[in-house]
Scaffold this motif. Structure first.
Motif, PDB file in Angstrom:
ATOM      1  N   PRO A  30       0.903  -1.440   0.102  1.00 45.39           N
ATOM      2  CA  PRO A  30       0.468   0.205  -0.168  1.00 45.39           C
ATOM      3  C   PRO A  30       0.709   1.596  -0.244  1.00 45.39           C
ATOM      4  O   PRO A  30       1.830   0.978   0.607  1.00 45.39           O
ATOM      5  CB  PRO A  30      -0.645  -0.023   1.412  1.00 45.39           C
ATOM      6  N   PHE A  31       0.624   2.240  -0.532  1.00 45.01           N
ATOM      7  CA  PHE A  31       0.740   3.508  -0.200  1.00 45.01           C
ATOM      8  C   PHE A  31       0.051   4.177   0.990  1.00 45.01           C
ATOM      9  O   PHE A  31      -0.486   4.494   1.345  1.00 45.01           O
ATOM     10  CB  PHE A  31       0.661   4.249  -1.419  1.00 45.01           C
ATOM     11  N   ALA A  32       1.390   4.827   1.855  1.00 44.21           N
ATOM     12  CA  ALA A  32       1.101   6.151   2.370  1.00 44.21           C
ATOM     13  C   ALA A  32       0.124   6.861   2.419  1.00 44.21           C
ATOM     14  O   ALA A  32      -0.309   6.836   3.052  1.00 44.21           O
ATOM     15  CB  ALA A  32       2.386   6.163   3.130  1.00 44.21           C
ATOM     16  N   ILE A  33       0.208   7.569   1.278  1.00 46.17           N
ATOM     17  CA  ILE A  33      -1.269   8.534   0.552  1.00 46.17           C
ATOM     18  C   ILE A  33      -2.403   8.044   1.066  1.00 46.17           C
ATOM     19  O   ILE A  33      -3.622   8.134   1.481  1.00 46.17           O
ATOM     20  CB  ILE A  33      -0.570   9.389  -0.356  1.00 46.17           C
ATOM     21  N   ASN A  34      -2.752   6.461   0.966  1.00 56.71           N
ATOM     22  CA  ASN A  34      -4.064   6.042   1.217  1.00 56.71           C
ATOM     23  C   ASN A  34      -4.588   4.716   1.803  1.00 56.71           C
ATOM     24  O   ASN A  34      -5.078   4.478   1.747  1.00 56.71           O
ATOM     25  CB  ASN A  34      -5.462   6.134  -0.105  1.00 56.71           C
TER      26      ASN A  34
ATOM     27  N   ALA B 130       2.830  12.995 -14.573  1.00 51.54           N
ATOM     28  CA  ALA B 130       2.334  13.432 -13.924  1.00 51.54           C
ATOM     29  C   ALA B 130       3.898  12.477 -12.442  1.00 51.54           C
ATOM     30  O   ALA B 130       4.407  11.750 -13.169  1.00 51.54           O
ATOM     31  CB  ALA B 130       0.666  12.836 -13.706  1.00 51.54           C
ATOM     32  N   VAL B 131       4.014  13.511 -11.932  1.00 53.42           N
ATOM     33  CA  VAL B 131       5.163  13.069 -11.100  1.00 53.42           C
ATOM     34  C   VAL B 131       4.735  12.680  -9.284  1.00 53.42           C
ATOM     35  O   VAL B 131       4.173  13.142  -9.291  1.00 53.42           O
ATOM     36  CB  VAL B 131       5.999  14.545 -10.389  1.00 53.42           C
ATOM     37  N   TYR B 132       5.202  11.572  -8.997  1.00 51.69           N
ATOM     38  CA  TYR B 132       4.521  11.405  -7.528  1.00 51.69           C
ATOM     39  C   TYR B 132       5.992  11.227  -6.796  1.00 51.69           C
ATOM     40  O   TYR B 132       6.787  10.286  -7.104  1.00 51.69           O
ATOM     41  CB  TYR B 132       3.502  10.001  -7.906  1.00 51.69           C
ATOM     42  N   ASP B 133       5.498  10.819  -5.764  1.00 50.65           N
ATOM     43  CA  ASP B 133       6.174  10.581  -5.022  1.00 50.65           C
ATOM     44  C   ASP B 133       5.955   9.433  -4.788  1.00 50.65           C
ATOM     45  O   ASP B 133       5.448   8.961  -4.758  1.00 50.65           O
ATOM     46  CB  ASP B 133       7.156  11.274  -3.898  1.00 50.65           C
ATOM     47  N   LEU B 134       6.987   8.164  -4.148  1.00 52.99           N
ATOM     48  CA  LEU B 134       7.122   6.718  -3.296  1.00 52.99           C
ATOM     49  C   LEU B 134       5.536   6.616  -2.794  1.00 52.99           C
ATOM     50  O   LEU B 134       5.241   5.558  -2.744  1.00 52.99           O
ATOM     51  CB  LEU B 134       8.263   6.423  -3.126  1.00 52.99           C
ATOM     52  N   ASN B 135       5.153   7.844  -1.678  1.00 49.51           N
ATOM     53  CA  ASN B 135       4.473   7.229  -0.967  1.00 49.51           C
ATOM     54  C   ASN B 135       2.774   8.260  -1.451  1.00 49.51           C
ATOM     55  O   ASN B 135       2.210   7.307  -1.016  1.00 49.51           O
ATOM     56  CB  ASN B 135       4.377   8.429   0.250  1.00 49.51           C
ATOM     57  N   GLY B 136       2.991   8.463  -3.161  1.00 47.78           N
ATOM     58  CA  GLY B 136       1.820   8.428  -4.018  1.00 47.78           C
ATOM     59  C   GLY B 136       0.915   9.940  -3.547  1.00 47.78           C
ATOM     60  O   GLY B 136       0.443  10.381  -4.413  1.00 47.78           O
ATOM     61  N   ARG B 137       2.576  10.669  -3.432  1.00 50.24           N
ATOM     62  CA  ARG B 137       1.806  11.946  -3.541  1.00 50.24           C
ATOM     63  C   ARG B 137       2.055  12.065  -4.558  1.00 50.24           C
ATOM     64  O   ARG B 137       3.304  12.868  -5.004  1.00 50.24           O
ATOM     65  CB  ARG B 137       2.085  12.628  -1.657  1.00 50.24           C
ATOM     66  N   ARG B 138       1.152  13.647  -5.036  1.00 47.62           N
ATOM     67  CA  ARG B 138       1.133  14.118  -6.339  1.00 47.62           C
ATOM     68  C   ARG B 138       2.177  15.100  -5.773  1.00 47.62           C
ATOM     69  O   ARG B 138       2.205  16.198  -5.005  1.00 47.62           O
ATOM     70  CB  ARG B 138       0.245  13.890  -7.227  1.00 47.62           C
TER      71      ARG B 138
END
Lengths: 690, 81
Positions: free
Chosen positions: A218-222, A254-262
């Motif tokens: 899972p991604f941290a963001i969601n 689109a660019v995201y970090d590895l936590n899923g944050r755009r």
């Protein structure tokens, strides 16, 4: 019965002796995958040309070309994605049309040898090998068109020499906290430093993360193993701790970090696919298949934060040269018909005029390309390319008019919408080199087209004996009607209607367009508004809206992205209800009558996956079924009659990659393929009427 | 529900959540004419600097869109049958 006859659209894949300076020497055909070998050279899959090209790191020189069309080792049918082995001088190639993976070995002086082919036999049996990643001695491939029990696709894990280890059909949460995730048409894959796999899950437009056992990460963001809200998810690249998703928003990466944050986006693109880290610091190699281009960009990914929309700098680009004589570029639709017995060269009675035109056009192009200097911002580079192309089209039009190049007989031509070159072409034959530019330049985004032979002279109509040409534009949502100008001997605009939006009089991303034979109304597949629009030209030449029918949904009479429309002699209306995977039928007043078809992989019968286009011909319906790469023939009640199927880029077999808006006339099917850049011609032999 | 239908539903849901797109309608044809006149005048007097041209092209395109919008909307006053 449907049989392949020929194609229109010339292949320009010849190369001078290599190595050679790349500028102006390479015409690409829908390039997709790229990778760097261990010496930093750039390998490119020139997919629709069925070959691999190798460039130096700065794309200045073309060093090698490898492969040709075929199924033997070292031959390809749609080489798609490339992956360099981390330690050995090996390149893996997904050979999509051959449903296999090829392993190539290269030497420092680029002698390339096929080592192994695998994946096309039991127990693996790949059906659509696409993205590739490698980690810890194992290779993982996205099997895009695999059909699981519920229709789901899969990932397949192999050892480095192609022996089967496992497949991954569902992404399961280790604690069973959520429903398992399904994959549908997974394409690009990438890895982070921990070896987690990121999947561009195209069918759901999500980005999914799992480990090599298929467990959700899972991604941290969601708290979920997927990111959503993307316009399109065809590819993903993990570069310097950033996730880059081309097309997640239109014309951008689109660019995201590895936590899923755009974090933000990179702007100034058209429809990029593969992104590969370049060998120099802060450089990216980006393929633009529709622009037929491989580009080297520079950008500091760490600067993309806080929602920033950055432009990159374009250091170099190759390809993007697809307007040679007879060549097509993103051909989307066809109309009219060539004569039954074509003359040798029906479009130009003066060959020397054509020769002179071709030479001067090439010189103009060379000159205008020199305007592009290195390190232009991406938006400016893109704008300049478009503007110079656009200017060239205008200059070519004027040259043709001044030199009196004649259309010969405009009522007996096959019209081709060459959208990527912003022009109409016409062909007086079904030969590969038959197409020639005609008419004034088109507005970018032109897509659907049909002819309208009026029964009466309309106000302002200059040549009522010649058909009008009705062209819709996907981007502007305008419909332009062109007429033949006898003095200029060219097509000129006659009327424009529509506008972009969702009000009844507006259109949103219109696609297929057709004429009602009963009353000559213009029916438009208003795909973005999930409805069909009916417009009429009055005798005074005014275009007026008659009616619209359909609402979003999957019930009877509802649509999900209707892409094309056809009518029979009674005015019954047949619609490809694309994302509901069915054909819907309406009476002449737009009342729903019945529908047929259900989702599924099949090259015969009434199972469809994204049926895209259809035509009515002599008591039958001809349907182009996109994902199944099949042309299917039905009776109007939905009874299956026959089909032709072929997935790949082999021109000799009539194979298809991205067939778009079909045109059928007098027993001949003209099917433009916007990725292969040709119009395939098939013969339709119909059974007697039931 | 099979994967194809599930994916289609998700896609439709996503599309319907997106804000509706529409070109701002021109108030009337006089405004439109005035806008086009302004652009044409500027095109004539402004040096051909690419950035300015770009902005003007965009403005002209928007005005053209509005013109089509206006014409199409007027066609709605009495549906043709």
């Amino acid at each position: 019965m449907i049989s392949y006859l020929s194609h229109i659209g010339k292949t320009h894949d010849s190369l001078p002796p290599l190595p050679v300076r790349a500028a102006g020497k390479v015409s690409l055909n829908t390039p997709v995958g790229s990778c760097l070998d261990h010496l930093g050279r750039v390998w490119l899959a020139d997919t629709a040309h069925n070959r691999l090209l190798v460039f130096d790191a700065s794309l200045q020189h073309l060093l090698a070309s490898f492969g040709q069309t075929g199924s033997a080792p070292g031959e390809f049918n749609m080489p798609f994605r490339l992956l360099a082995h981390p330690d050995k001088p090996w390149i893996y190639v997904t050979d999509m049309g051959n449903r296999r993976i090829q392993l190539l070995e290269y030497t420092p002086d680029l002698e390339i040898t096929p080592l192994l082919t695998f994946g096309n036999q039991a127990p693996i049996n790949l059906t659509g090998p696409n993205g590739l990643v490698f980690h810890d001695g194992q290779l993982c491939v996205a099997d895009e068109f695999f059909e699981g029990a519920d229709g789901e696709s899969r990932l397949v894990v192999l050892d480095e020499e192609g022996h089967f280890i496992r497949d991954i059909r569902h992404i399961r949460y280790p604690d069973n906290s959520h429903e398992p995730l399904q994959l549908l048409w997974p394409q690009g894959l990438t890895l982070d430093q921990q070896g987690n796999i990121y999947i561009a899950n195209t069918g759901f437009n999500t980005l999914v993360r799992c480990n090599w056992q298929g467990e959700a990460v899972p991604f941290a963001i969601n708290g979920k193993a997927y990111l959503e809200g993307m316009e399109l998810a065809r590819d993903v690249s993990c570069i310097r701790q950033h996730l880059l998703v081309p097309g997640a928003s239109a014309n951008a990466i689109a660019v995201y970090d590895l936590n899923g944050r755009r974090q933000g986006s990179l702007q100034g693109f058209y429809a990029p696919i593969q992104i590969t880290a370049g060998s120099e610091k802060d450089t990216l190699l980006i393929t633009e298949p529709i622009l037929a281009s491989l580009q080297l960009h520079q950008v500091r990914l760490n600067d993309v934060k806080g929602g920033a929309a950055l432009f990159t700098q374009v250091l170099n680009r190759v390809g993007d040269d697809r307007d040679q004589p007879g060549q097509l570029h993103f051909v989307t639709s066809a109309a009219g018909q060539p004569p039954a017995h074509p003359a040798d060269d029906p479009l130009s009675p003066f060959p020397w005029v054509r020769q002179w035109l071709d030479t001067s056009q090439q010189q103009l192009e060379t000159y205008t390309n020199r305007i592009q200097t290195p390190a232009l911002p991406s938006w400016l580079s893109l704008s300049l390319s478009w503007q110079t192309e656009w200017l060239l089209r205008w200059q070519q039009s004027w040259l043709r008019i001044m030199l009196g190049e004649r259309l010969d007989n405009p009522a007996h031509l096959l019209w081709l919408l060459d959208a990527g070159n912003y022009q109409l072409q016409a062909s007086g034959s079904t030969r590969p080199d038959g197409a020639r530019p005609v008419g004034m330049p088109l507005v970018p985004g032109s897509l659907g087209m049909t002819t309208l032979k009026t029964r009466h002279r309309l106000a302002g109509q200059l040549a009522p004996d010649k058909p009008l040409l009705v062209v819709c534009n996907y981007l502007t949502s305008l419909v332009t009607i062109y007429q033949y100008h006898p003095l200029l001997d060219e097509l000129v605009p006659y009327r424009v209607f529509g506008s972009r939006g969702s009000q009844p009089w507006q259109l949103l991303s219109p696609q297929g367009i057709s004429i009602d034979p009963v009353n000559q109304d213009i029916l438009i597949a208003d795909s973005g508004n999930h409805r069909i629009a009916r417009w009429r030209l009055t005798r005074s030449g005014i275009a007026g809206l008659v009616d619209t029918f359909g609402t979003p949904g999957d019930g009877p009479g509802q649509f999900h992205t209707p892409s094309d429309v056809a009518l029979d002699e009674q005015g019954h209306c047949y619609v490809t209800d694309q994302f509901n995977h069915r054909i819907q039928v309406f009476d002449a007043r737009g009342q729903w009558l019945y529908s047929f078809g259900q989702p599924g992989y099949a090259t015969e019968g009434d199972q469809f996956l994204l049926p895209t286009s259809l035509a009515y011909e002599q008591g039958h319906l001809v349907v182009s079924d996109l994902v199944n790469r099949a042309i299917k023939l039905f009776r109007p009640d939905g009874t299956f009659v026959a089909s032709f199927a072929g997935f790949g880029a082999d021109a000799s077999k009539g194979q298809l990659w991205m067939p778009y808006l079909m045109h059928v006339r007098n027993g001949q099917i003209y099917l433009p393929d916007c990725a292969l850049n040709r119009v395939n011609v098939y013969q339709l032999e119909l059974e007697s009427q039931p | 529900m099979n994967t194809f239908r599930k994916a289609a539903n998700k896609r439709l849901q996503q599309q319907q959540q997106a804000p509706a797109e529409s070109v701002a309608p021109a108030t009337d044809s006089e405004n439109l004419l005035q806008g086009i006149t302004e652009v044409i005048t500027e095109l004539e007097v402004t040096p051909a600097v690419l950035l300015q041209k770009q902005a003007l092209y965009q403005k002209l395109h928007a005005l053209h869109q509005q013109g089509c919008e206006l014409a199409s909307r007027q066609c709605m006053t009495g549906p043709i049958h």
